[in-house]
Design an enzyme around this catalytic site. Structure first.
Site, PDB file in Angstrom:
ATOM      1  N   GLU A  43       0.838  -1.194   0.000  1.00  0.00           N
ATOM      2  CA  GLU A  43       0.000   0.000   0.000  1.00  0.00           C
ATOM      3  C   GLU A  43       0.876   1.248   0.000  1.00  0.00           C
ATOM      4  O   GLU A  43       1.993   1.220   0.521  1.00  0.00           O
ATOM      5  CB  GLU A  43      -0.896  -0.037   1.243  1.00  0.00           C
ATOM      6  CG  GLU A  43      -1.771   1.162   1.466  1.00  0.00           C
ATOM      7  CD  GLU A  43      -2.862   1.372   0.425  1.00  0.00           C
ATOM      8  OE1 GLU A  43      -2.518   1.477  -0.766  1.00  0.00           O
ATOM      9  OE2 GLU A  43      -4.036   1.463   0.800  1.00  0.00           O
ATOM     10  N   ASP A  44       0.368   2.338  -0.560  1.00  0.00           N
ATOM     11  CA  ASP A  44       1.139   3.584  -0.569  1.00  0.00           C
ATOM     12  C   ASP A  44       1.139   4.254   0.795  1.00  0.00           C
ATOM     13  O   ASP A  44       2.193   4.591   1.326  1.00  0.00           O
ATOM     14  CB  ASP A  44       0.661   4.547  -1.667  1.00  0.00           C
ATOM     15  CG  ASP A  44      -0.808   4.934  -1.564  1.00  0.00           C
ATOM     16  OD1 ASP A  44      -1.544   4.363  -0.740  1.00  0.00           O
ATOM     17  OD2 ASP A  44      -1.231   5.820  -2.343  1.00  0.00           O
TER      18      ASP A  44
ATOM     19  N   ASP B 196      -3.741   5.684   6.230  1.00  0.00           N
ATOM     20  CA  ASP B 196      -4.246   6.912   6.823  1.00  0.00           C
ATOM     21  C   ASP B 196      -5.298   6.530   7.869  1.00  0.00           C
ATOM     22  O   ASP B 196      -4.945   6.229   9.001  1.00  0.00           O
ATOM     23  CB  ASP B 196      -4.828   7.769   5.688  1.00  0.00           C
ATOM     24  CG  ASP B 196      -5.053   9.218   6.057  1.00  0.00           C
ATOM     25  OD1 ASP B 196      -4.793   9.605   7.206  1.00  0.00           O
ATOM     26  OD2 ASP B 196      -5.513   9.970   5.177  1.00  0.00           O
TER      27      ASP B 196
ATOM     28  N   PHE C 247      -0.234  16.672   3.910  1.00  0.00           N
ATOM     29  CA  PHE C 247      -0.703  16.155   2.624  1.00  0.00           C
ATOM     30  C   PHE C 247       0.515  15.952   1.736  1.00  0.00           C
ATOM     31  O   PHE C 247       1.193  16.913   1.380  1.00  0.00           O
ATOM     32  CB  PHE C 247      -1.704  17.104   1.968  1.00  0.00           C
ATOM     33  CG  PHE C 247      -2.509  16.420   0.909  1.00  0.00           C
ATOM     34  CD1 PHE C 247      -3.697  15.803   1.220  1.00  0.00           C
ATOM     35  CD2 PHE C 247      -2.043  16.361  -0.394  1.00  0.00           C
ATOM     36  CE1 PHE C 247      -4.439  15.135   0.246  1.00  0.00           C
ATOM     37  CE2 PHE C 247      -2.770  15.695  -1.378  1.00  0.00           C
ATOM     38  CZ  PHE C 247      -3.975  15.080  -1.055  1.00  0.00           C
TER      39      PHE C 247
ATOM     40  N   ARG D 155       1.760  11.907  -9.167  1.00  0.00           N
ATOM     41  CA  ARG D 155       2.225  10.538  -8.893  1.00  0.00           C
ATOM     42  C   ARG D 155       3.631  10.298  -9.446  1.00  0.00           C
ATOM     43  O   ARG D 155       4.383   9.498  -8.917  1.00  0.00           O
ATOM     44  CB  ARG D 155       1.282   9.502  -9.501  1.00  0.00           C
ATOM     45  CG  ARG D 155      -0.064   9.404  -8.829  1.00  0.00           C
ATOM     46  CD  ARG D 155      -0.837   8.193  -9.356  1.00  0.00           C
ATOM     47  NE  ARG D 155      -2.232   8.235  -9.014  1.00  0.00           N
ATOM     48  CZ  ARG D 155      -2.746   7.848  -7.853  1.00  0.00           C
ATOM     49  NH1 ARG D 155      -1.948   7.405  -6.909  1.00  0.00           N
ATOM     50  NH2 ARG D 155      -4.029   7.905  -7.632  1.00  0.00           N
TER      51      ARG D 155
END
Length: 169
Positions: free
Chosen positions: A93-94, A97, A146, A159
């Protein structure tokens, strides 16, 4: 935008994670699952660093859609094309959160009969967690900022940045 982690620091951390994961999965022939789209860049670098026999698969799931705040509902928009029963799975997973997506995915894959399910996240943002989910392997823990780049986006953009950058601070 401000660079949080540059491409050289990221590359070194990914090599170390790949080596660690190769040791863990050496004789297990795992299915390494990329969570699209955000994890694609990290996933590609990570599996090349693992240097063991493995199978790759992709899944797309989200609790965000096009928003920056989780809806609370996890939707699978592209399911796996492989049978996971009896297999050792590593979900890549990136960023973790809220934890909703990974908690739902690990539960789903366990229900499908996987021998084991582990999660490797490029980033972990524990300050945003709404449940008790914890990744097994983490590249970096980050504060509530962010971030974009190295696969992470803002409305589909950024990206392709090779560094991890902070927007708006």
């Amino acid at each position: 935008m401000k660079v949080l982690f540059d491409r050289n620091i990221i590359a070194e951390r990914v090599r170390k994670l790949g080596s660690e994961l190769a040791d863990v999965y050496r004789d297990k022939k795992p299915v390494v699952i990329c969570v699209l789209n955000g994890a694609a860049v990290f996933f590609a670098d990570l599996i090349r660093a693992m240097e063991i026999p493995l199978e790759v698969a992709t899944i797309a799931a989200s609790s965000y859609g096009d928003d920056t705040v989780s809806s609370g509902e996890v939707k699978i928009t592209k399911d796996l094309d492989v049978d996971v029963k009896g297999r050792h799975l590593l979900i890549v997973e990136d960023i973790i959160d809220s934890g909703r997506t990974m908690k739902a995915l690990t539960a789903l894959l366990s229900e499908r009969g996987a021998a084991s399910v582990a999660v490797c996240a490029f980033l972990d943002k524990p300050s945003r967690r709404v449940n008790d989910f914890k990744a097994d392997y983490v590249g970096y823990q980050v504060p509530d900022l962010f971030v974009v780049g190295y696969g992470l986006d803002c409305a589909g953009m950024y990206r392709n940045l090779p560094d991890l950058c902070v927007i708006g601070s």
